[in-house]
Scaffold this active site. Structure first.
Site, PDB file in Angstrom:
ATOM      1  N   VAL A  12     -14.078  48.133  23.879  1.00 14.39           N
ATOM      2  CA  VAL A  12     -13.603  46.815  24.331  1.00 14.39           C
ATOM      3  C   VAL A  12     -14.756  45.908  24.709  1.00 14.39           C
ATOM      4  CG1 VAL A  12     -11.360  47.622  25.077  1.00 14.39           C
ATOM      5  CG2 VAL A  12     -13.264  47.706  26.665  1.00 14.39           C
ATOM      6  N   ASP A  32     -26.838  50.548  25.754  1.00 16.87           N
ATOM      7  CA  ASP A  32     -25.932  51.703  25.636  1.00 16.87           C
ATOM      8  C   ASP A  32     -26.795  52.958  25.542  1.00 16.87           C
ATOM      9  OD1 ASP A  32     -22.685  51.956  24.526  1.00 16.87           O
ATOM     10  OD2 ASP A  32     -24.013  53.709  24.476  1.00 16.87           O
ATOM     11  N   THR A  83     -13.876  54.711  32.197  1.00 13.26           N
ATOM     12  CA  THR A  83     -13.437  55.366  33.443  1.00 13.26           C
ATOM     13  C   THR A  83     -12.323  56.348  33.069  1.00 13.26           C
ATOM     14  OG1 THR A  83     -12.075  53.397  33.772  1.00 13.26           O
ATOM     15  CG2 THR A  83     -14.057  53.598  35.138  1.00 13.26           C
ATOM     16  N   THR A 118     -11.911  49.496  34.109  1.00 14.86           N
ATOM     17  CA  THR A 118     -10.703  49.623  34.924  1.00 14.86           C
ATOM     18  C   THR A 118     -10.973  50.626  36.031  1.00 14.86           C
ATOM     19  OG1 THR A 118      -9.378  49.236  32.953  1.00 14.86           O
ATOM     20  CG2 THR A 118      -8.254  50.216  34.849  1.00 14.86           C
ATOM     21  N   CYS A 260      -6.195  54.044  28.222  1.00 17.05           N
ATOM     22  CA  CYS A 260      -5.770  53.158  29.315  1.00 17.05           C
ATOM     23  C   CYS A 260      -4.458  53.642  29.937  1.00 17.05           C
ATOM     24  CB  CYS A 260      -5.588  51.745  28.782  1.00 17.05           C
ATOM     25  SG  CYS A 260      -6.980  51.170  27.858  1.00 17.05           S
ATOM     26  N   ARG A 331      -8.072  59.029  21.207  1.00 17.60           N
ATOM     27  CA  ARG A 331      -8.190  59.527  22.587  1.00 17.60           C
ATOM     28  C   ARG A 331      -6.825  59.688  23.230  1.00 17.60           C
ATOM     29  NH1 ARG A 331     -12.529  55.290  24.500  1.00 17.60           N
ATOM     30  NH2 ARG A 331     -11.452  54.175  22.819  1.00 17.60           N
TER      31      ARG A 331
HETATM   32  N1  SAJ Z   1       3.665  53.132  23.475  1.00 17.83           N
HETATM   33  C1  SAJ Z   1       4.974  53.613  23.456  1.00 17.83           C
HETATM   34  N2  SAJ Z   1       5.992  52.721  23.607  1.00 17.83           N
HETATM   35  C2  SAJ Z   1       5.750  51.388  23.790  1.00 17.83           C
HETATM   36  C3  SAJ Z   1       4.415  50.931  23.821  1.00 17.83           C
HETATM   37  C4  SAJ Z   1       3.375  51.821  23.659  1.00 17.83           C
HETATM   38  O1  SAJ Z   1       5.220  54.805  23.286  1.00 17.83           O
HETATM   39  O2  SAJ Z   1       6.717  50.622  23.904  1.00 17.83           O
HETATM   40  C5  SAJ Z   1       2.560  54.092  23.327  1.00 17.83           C
HETATM   41  C6  SAJ Z   1       1.653  53.774  22.150  1.00 17.83           C
HETATM   42  O3  SAJ Z   1       2.094  54.429  20.987  1.00 17.83           O
HETATM   43  C7  SAJ Z   1       0.315  54.335  22.624  1.00 17.83           C
HETATM   44  C8  SAJ Z   1       0.353  54.139  24.136  1.00 17.83           C
HETATM   45  O4  SAJ Z   1       1.732  53.989  24.477  1.00 17.83           O
HETATM   46  O5  SAJ Z   1       0.219  55.716  22.342  1.00 17.83           O
HETATM   47  C9  SAJ Z   1      -0.438  52.931  24.624  1.00 17.83           C
HETATM   48  O6  SAJ Z   1       0.053  51.829  23.894  1.00 17.83           O
HETATM   49  P1  SAJ Z   1      -0.551  50.358  24.169  1.00 17.83           P
HETATM   50  O7  SAJ Z   1      -0.022  49.414  23.176  1.00 17.83           O
HETATM   51  O8  SAJ Z   1      -0.417  49.996  25.591  1.00 17.83           O
HETATM   52  O9  SAJ Z   1      -2.075  50.630  23.786  1.00 17.83           O
HETATM   53  P2  SAJ Z   1      -3.466  50.309  24.430  1.00 17.83           P
HETATM   54  O10 SAJ Z   1      -3.716  51.295  25.504  1.00 17.83           O
HETATM   55  O11 SAJ Z   1      -4.443  50.176  23.331  1.00 17.83           O
HETATM   56  O12 SAJ Z   1      -3.378  48.836  25.018  1.00 17.83           O
HETATM   57  C10 SAJ Z   1      -3.115  48.633  26.303  1.00 17.83           C
HETATM   58  C11 SAJ Z   1      -2.721  47.178  26.344  1.00 17.83           C
HETATM   59  N3  SAJ Z   1      -1.451  47.050  25.649  1.00 17.83           N
HETATM   60  C12 SAJ Z   1      -0.712  45.952  25.597  1.00 17.83           C
HETATM   61  O13 SAJ Z   1      -0.834  45.076  26.438  1.00 17.83           O
HETATM   62  C13 SAJ Z   1       0.264  45.813  24.495  1.00 17.83           C
HETATM   63  C14 SAJ Z   1      -2.723  46.827  27.749  1.00 17.83           C
HETATM   64  O14 SAJ Z   1      -1.812  47.623  28.435  1.00 17.83           O
HETATM   65  C15 SAJ Z   1      -4.137  46.890  28.265  1.00 17.83           C
HETATM   66  O15 SAJ Z   1      -4.643  45.571  28.218  1.00 17.83           O
HETATM   67  C16 SAJ Z   1      -5.030  47.792  27.453  1.00 17.83           C
HETATM   68  O16 SAJ Z   1      -4.268  48.913  27.111  1.00 17.83           O
HETATM   69  C17 SAJ Z   1      -6.232  48.173  28.286  1.00 17.83           C
HETATM   70  O17 SAJ Z   1      -7.327  48.022  27.761  1.00 17.83           O
HETATM   71  O18 SAJ Z   1      -6.075  48.553  29.426  1.00 17.83           O
END
Ligand code: SAJ
Length: 423
Positions: A12, A32, A83, A118, A260, A331
């Site tokens: 990120v 890095d 983190t 975070t 995350c 991950r």
């Molecule tokens: N997932 C589900 N059901 C959902 C949404 C997601 O099962 O309805 C699963 C996904 O398949 C995945 C996991 O959850 O395995 C995480 O999904 P995610 O879209 O939250 O993925 P991240 O971790 O890449 O992105 C999140 C960001 N997501 C969104 O806002 C859509 C946000 O929560 C944070 O800004 C970001 O992590 C971060 O960097 O913290």
């Protein structure tokens, strides 16, 4: 020209380095510890799967190095390290601690340190600040400022990016938080909100991601009851989702992965327990989400039973390993928990395929896998594979769609038993 360092150029934060350079107001250096990543960037090869960063990096200039001395004379140090959590789901602060100790060696009066990683409420003042002061002999809030501006990137999202996602900022002192906000407003076009305290800024991101985890757990638990009731939960959620207020749609699946959502709740659970509060609800949500890979395998057991087959004696393929669609990041991916459960509970060694991860795949030819397997578990919904015509594989008898990404009506008259999660 003021000098800015970005410490930690992984997923990120490489875009942040490029964005600061693009502002054309700062002398930007990236640090890095991974020398091969630095070599890659020096050859102008984008180290991450990010179209915007790949394009923009060609238009800007910055320095990158794995030599700490590149941090000499820096005015703004931005710490962007992972983190993660340990195997027993405790916060792993090693990257943050070593980055803080490194920055402390180069701190000078009047400089700023910003943590974008975070973190838990209190981590900046209780962990980072003492390390900065001990090593530098300077006093935070007087000689230098410490602030927190949590990143909010959404990997794989082509619409929302570093420039247009609002940010929150907190610092040891409010006036310096305002100055930090001014710095960030030079880099991004979105709104930058100054929180009253650094604790509040730390708390925003951790509850944002925990909010997402509990909402996913909600629909994952519903999926289990709706499966028993024979109601298609995905259709129900689409219906509920057309309510223009007070409902935020999430979808059930084979599990929650990524660095995350699957990780951050443990930071909050731990912090609260240090203050004698037990987050029963958050823990239950984590338990529900961590159970989903096993639930997915159990759906396969039921599907094969309808064919008088057992998982143990059936060839199974687990398709795609990334934690979410169209990203090369595995991950905390639930796909690995599905594989582990097949192996431990059913002595089944599945075929594995994901073009993003050839070294973790058992085959590199998907058609060959589909021709030789009897059952498929879809663990990731990569866009490029959604149109596969599974009827071309006559020996295939069951598909468990862990991301509910296929149209179930395609299988109505098929000899393939199709089942999803909650449908
Ligand atoms: N997932 C589900 N059901 C959902 C949404 C997601 O099962 O309805 C699963 C996904 O398949 C995945 C996991 O959850 O395995 C995480 O999904 P995610 O879209 O939250 O993925 P991240 O971790 O890449 O992105 C999140 C960001 N997501 C969104 O806002 C859509 C946000 O929560 C944070 O800004 C970001 O992590 C971060 O960097 O913290």
């Amino acid at each position: 020209m003021q000098k800015v360092s970005v410490i930690g150029l992984w997923y990120v934060w490489f875009p942040l380095l490029v964005a600061i350079a693009k502002a054309n107001k700062f002398d930007v250096v990236g640090f890095d510890i991974q020398k091969e990543k630095i070599q890659q960037i020096k050859k102008w090869v984008c180290p991450i799967d990010d179209k915007l960063a790949r394009e923009e990096m060609q238009e800007v200039t910055f320095t990158v190095s794995s030599e700490p001395d590149v941090l000499q004379d820096v005015d703004y140090h931005i710490i962007c390290v992972p983190t993660p959590i340990t195997k027993n789901y405790e916060p792993d602060l090693e990257p943050l601690i070593s980055a803080s100790k490194l920055v402390a060696r180069y701190l000078k009066p009047g400089s700023y340190v910003v943590i974008e990683s975070t973190v838990n409420p209190g981590m900046c003042t209780e962990v980072v600040l003492p390390l900065l002061e001990e090593e530098s002999g300077l006093t935070g809030g007087q000689d230098f400022e410490l602030g927190h501006c949590p990143e909010r990137i959404n990997p794989g999202d082509n619409k929302r990016n570093l420039y247009n996602i609002n940010r929150n900022i907190g610092a040891l002192t409010k006036p310096w938080a305002e100055e930090l906000a001014t710095f960030y407003r030079e880099i991004i076009s979105a709104d930058v909100y100054v929180m009253e305290t650094i604790l509040e800024a730390e708390s925003t991101k951790i509850i944002e991601n925990t909010f997402r985890d509990i909402n996913i757990a909600f629909v994952n638990e519903l999926a289990q009851s709706f499966d028993k009731m024979g109601i298609d939960l995905v259709n129900v959620l689409k219906g509920a989702g057309n309510k223009p207020f007070a409902f935020l749609t999430h979808y059930p699946g084979c599990g929650v992965g990524g660095h995350c959502i699957a990780v951050d709740p443990y930071y909050l659970i731990r912090k609260a327990s240090d203050h004698w509060f037990d987050h029963v609800f958050l823990k239950n949500a984590r338990k529900i989400n961590k159970y989903m890979p096993q639930y997915t395998v159990e759906k396969l057991v039921h599907a094969l039973n309808q064919k008088q087959k057992s998982v143990k004696s059936t060839s199974v393929a687990v398709l795609w390993l990334s934690y979410k669609a169209n990203v090369g990041d595995d991950r905390e991916s639930p796909a690995y928990d599905i594989i582990a459960h097949l192996q431990s509970a059913y002595e089944n060694q599945p075929l594995i395929y994901d073009p993003y991860f050839p070294e973790a795949s058992t085959h590199t030819d998907l058609d060959k896998i589909l021709k030789s397997t009897e059952a498929v578990i879809i663990a990731t919904n990569h866009q490029e594979f959604l149109d596969i015509d599974y009827s071309q594989y006559p020996q295939l008898c069951a598909i468990v769609d862990g991301r509910n990404c296929l149209n179930s009506s395609r299988f109505t008259d098929s000899n393939i038993i199709y089942t999803g999660i909650g449908r």
